[in-house]
Design a protein around this motif. Structure first.
Motif, PDB file in Angstrom:
ATOM      1  N   MET A 290     -21.995 -31.558 -16.604  1.00  0.00           N
ATOM      2  CA  MET A 290     -22.033 -31.301 -18.045  1.00  0.00           C
ATOM      3  C   MET A 290     -21.295 -32.394 -18.807  1.00  0.00           C
ATOM      4  N   LEU A 291     -20.132 -32.781 -18.308  1.00  0.00           N
ATOM      5  CA  LEU A 291     -19.349 -33.804 -18.983  1.00  0.00           C
ATOM      6  C   LEU A 291     -20.054 -35.162 -18.950  1.00  0.00           C
ATOM      7  N   ARG A 292     -20.699 -35.471 -17.840  1.00  0.00           N
ATOM      8  CA  ARG A 292     -21.458 -36.726 -17.765  1.00  0.00           C
ATOM      9  C   ARG A 292     -22.617 -36.712 -18.756  1.00  0.00           C
ATOM     10  N   ALA A 293     -23.320 -35.594 -18.819  1.00  0.00           N
ATOM     11  CA  ALA A 293     -24.424 -35.489 -19.777  1.00  0.00           C
ATOM     12  C   ALA A 293     -23.906 -35.605 -21.206  1.00  0.00           C
ATOM     13  N   GLY A 294     -22.712 -35.059 -21.457  1.00  0.00           N
ATOM     14  CA  GLY A 294     -22.116 -35.152 -22.776  1.00  0.00           C
ATOM     15  C   GLY A 294     -21.767 -36.570 -23.175  1.00  0.00           C
ATOM     16  N   LEU A 295     -21.636 -37.449 -22.196  1.00  0.00           N
ATOM     17  CA  LEU A 295     -21.390 -38.867 -22.463  1.00  0.00           C
ATOM     18  C   LEU A 295     -22.690 -39.648 -22.649  1.00  0.00           C
TER      19      LEU A 295
ATOM     20  N   PRO B  36      -6.695 -15.556 -19.462  1.00  0.00           N
ATOM     21  CA  PRO B  36      -5.816 -15.986 -20.562  1.00  0.00           C
ATOM     22  C   PRO B  36      -6.188 -17.309 -21.207  1.00  0.00           C
ATOM     23  N   ILE B  37      -6.901 -18.161 -20.504  1.00  0.00           N
ATOM     24  CA  ILE B  37      -7.200 -19.469 -21.079  1.00  0.00           C
ATOM     25  C   ILE B  37      -8.110 -19.351 -22.303  1.00  0.00           C
ATOM     26  N   MET B  38      -8.812 -18.235 -22.433  1.00  0.00           N
ATOM     27  CA  MET B  38      -9.710 -18.047 -23.566  1.00  0.00           C
ATOM     28  C   MET B  38      -8.963 -18.078 -24.897  1.00  0.00           C
ATOM     29  N   SER B  39      -7.747 -17.584 -24.907  1.00  0.00           N
ATOM     30  CA  SER B  39      -6.955 -17.602 -26.135  1.00  0.00           C
ATOM     31  C   SER B  39      -5.927 -18.725 -26.156  1.00  0.00           C
ATOM     32  N   ALA B  40      -5.700 -19.359 -25.004  1.00  0.00           N
ATOM     33  CA  ALA B  40      -4.692 -20.421 -24.930  1.00  0.00           C
ATOM     34  C   ALA B  40      -5.205 -21.733 -25.511  1.00  0.00           C
ATOM     35  N   ALA B  41      -6.516 -21.962 -25.436  1.00  0.00           N
ATOM     36  CA  ALA B  41      -7.111 -23.207 -25.934  1.00  0.00           C
ATOM     37  C   ALA B  41      -7.780 -22.976 -27.285  1.00  0.00           C
ATOM     38  N   ASP B  42      -7.900 -24.059 -28.062  1.00  0.00           N
ATOM     39  CA  ASP B  42      -8.556 -23.948 -29.363  1.00  0.00           C
ATOM     40  C   ASP B  42     -10.057 -23.727 -29.220  1.00  0.00           C
ATOM     41  N   GLU B  43     -10.659 -24.367 -28.227  1.00  0.00           N
ATOM     42  CA  GLU B  43     -12.090 -24.206 -27.951  1.00  0.00           C
ATOM     43  C   GLU B  43     -12.265 -24.037 -26.453  1.00  0.00           C
ATOM     44  N   VAL B  44     -13.230 -23.229 -26.063  1.00  0.00           N
ATOM     45  CA  VAL B  44     -13.443 -22.959 -24.643  1.00  0.00           C
ATOM     46  C   VAL B  44     -14.927 -23.070 -24.310  1.00  0.00           C
TER      47      VAL B  44
ATOM     48  N   VAL C 185     -25.463 -28.701 -22.958  1.00  0.00           N
ATOM     49  CA  VAL C 185     -24.181 -29.363 -23.222  1.00  0.00           C
ATOM     50  C   VAL C 185     -23.624 -28.891 -24.572  1.00  0.00           C
ATOM     51  N   PRO C 186     -22.426 -28.302 -24.602  1.00  0.00           N
ATOM     52  CA  PRO C 186     -21.831 -27.819 -25.863  1.00  0.00           C
ATOM     53  C   PRO C 186     -21.107 -28.967 -26.577  1.00  0.00           C
ATOM     54  N   ALA C 187     -21.858 -29.858 -27.173  1.00  0.00           N
ATOM     55  CA  ALA C 187     -21.291 -31.099 -27.707  1.00  0.00           C
ATOM     56  C   ALA C 187     -20.169 -30.856 -28.701  1.00  0.00           C
ATOM     57  N   ASP C 188     -20.241 -29.789 -29.494  1.00  0.00           N
ATOM     58  CA  ASP C 188     -19.233 -29.542 -30.521  1.00  0.00           C
ATOM     59  C   ASP C 188     -17.859 -29.212 -29.939  1.00  0.00           C
ATOM     60  N   ALA C 189     -17.842 -28.733 -28.696  1.00  0.00           N
ATOM     61  CA  ALA C 189     -16.567 -28.340 -28.092  1.00  0.00           C
ATOM     62  C   ALA C 189     -15.937 -29.446 -27.253  1.00  0.00           C
ATOM     63  N   LEU C 190     -16.711 -30.456 -26.911  1.00  0.00           N
ATOM     64  CA  LEU C 190     -16.221 -31.511 -26.034  1.00  0.00           C
ATOM     65  C   LEU C 190     -15.537 -32.607 -26.847  1.00  0.00           C
TER      66      LEU C 190
END
Length: 290
Positions: A143-148, A112-120, A23-28
């Motif tokens: 992943m999102l559930r685990a992040g919670l 393109p979404i790689m540069s469109a968002a601040d974090e990916v 889980v990439p907690a810093d990006a969520l």
């Protein structure tokens, strides 16, 4: 020969394990942030499920929108954009127009979404060859559930069961399906209905479970199925069965039960001579001309 969709459906338990372990907690979204979750099609329904779960976990106010319907005048601390392809026009347009901090989840790092968002967050191991989206949707939600802070041990075990269990004939042969959910599984019910339409061109509808008795139950009849994702409200089974329709529910985690609906969609596609990998009138990503 196994279709791409079948193989991708069967791989979900292993994808979930990998997602939970990394889980990439810093990006969520951070606890306390006011968050808008956006997507199109399947991603919108995943957004609906996550929004409910995040609020229930006490992490902060969370809304879900189809990307094309985002309320531009409303303030959020973060936009979480979900896009398997990373090329969906409505999502990219929203990210280009907003000054709100954004995180995107995608399967393809060359888009393109790689540069469109601040974090990916890139879940390339869950990408799919099939147009019909199955494992990427559930893997990002795992992943999102685990992040919670959720423990998904049981959900993964339930997924293993859902992948292997025989499919009841009345599900494969049914004339019509109404999928029901409560709370976060309302979004999953919508996704189940979408998968059945996409893969097998079946007549499907989806509702919050308590709303089903406010009109939609009128179409319940012999040969039709009312399918509950999660625990059914008291008395609903009896009312549906009184119509002659089949009421189907299980004790599986609703996300694992979604796997069973995916498998039924594929089985119905084959029974109708359809290719579940290439559903009619659909492409992997909707890219609109300027």
């Amino acid at each position: 020969m196994t279709s791409h969709t079948e193989a991708e459906i069967a791989s979900q338990p292993s994808c979930w394990r990998r997602a939970v372990a990394g889980v990439p907690a810093d990006a969520l979204p951070r606890p306390g942030e006011r968050v808008a979750v956006v997507g199109c099609g399947t991603s919108w329904f995943v957004a609906m499920a996550y929004a409910v779960l995040r609020e229930q976990a006490g992490h902060g106010e969370t809304d879900a929108f189809a990307a094309s319907e985002f309320p531009t005048g409303r303030r959020y601390d973060r936009i979480l954009a979900l896009s398997r392809s990373g090329t969906t026009t409505e999502v990219l347009d929203l990210l280009a127009k907003t000054s709100t901090r954004s995180t995107a989840i995608t399967a393809d790092p060359g888009t393109p979404i790689m540069s469109a968002a601040d974090e990916v967050v890139v879940l390339d191991y869950a990408d799919e060859r099939s147009v019909v989206q199955t494992r990427f949707a559930t893997t990002q939600l795992a992943m999102l559930r685990a992040g919670l802070g959720e423990d998904l041990t049981r959900a993964v075990a339930d997924a293993e069961e859902a992948v292997a269990a025989p499919l009841p004939a009345e599900l494969v042969d049914a004339e019509q399906f109404s999928f029901l959910g409560t709370g976060w599984s309302v979004g999953l019910a919508q996704e189940a209905a979408l998968k059945m339409r996409e893969a097998s061109r079946s007549w499907t509808e989806a509702y919050p479970a308590m709303e089903y008795r406010h009109g939609p139950i009128s179409i319940a009849a012999p040969g039709r199925v009312t399918w509950m994702l999660g625990a059914a409200p008291e008395g609903l089974r009896e009312q549906v069965e009184a119509t002659g329709a089949t009421f189907f529910e299980s004790t599986l985690d609703p996300m694992a039960e979604l796997i069973r609906t995916q498998r039924v969609a594929v089985a119905r596609a084959f029974a109708r001579g359809l290719d579940p990998d290439e559903p009619m009138h659909l492409t992997r990503s909707v890219i609109l001309s300027p």
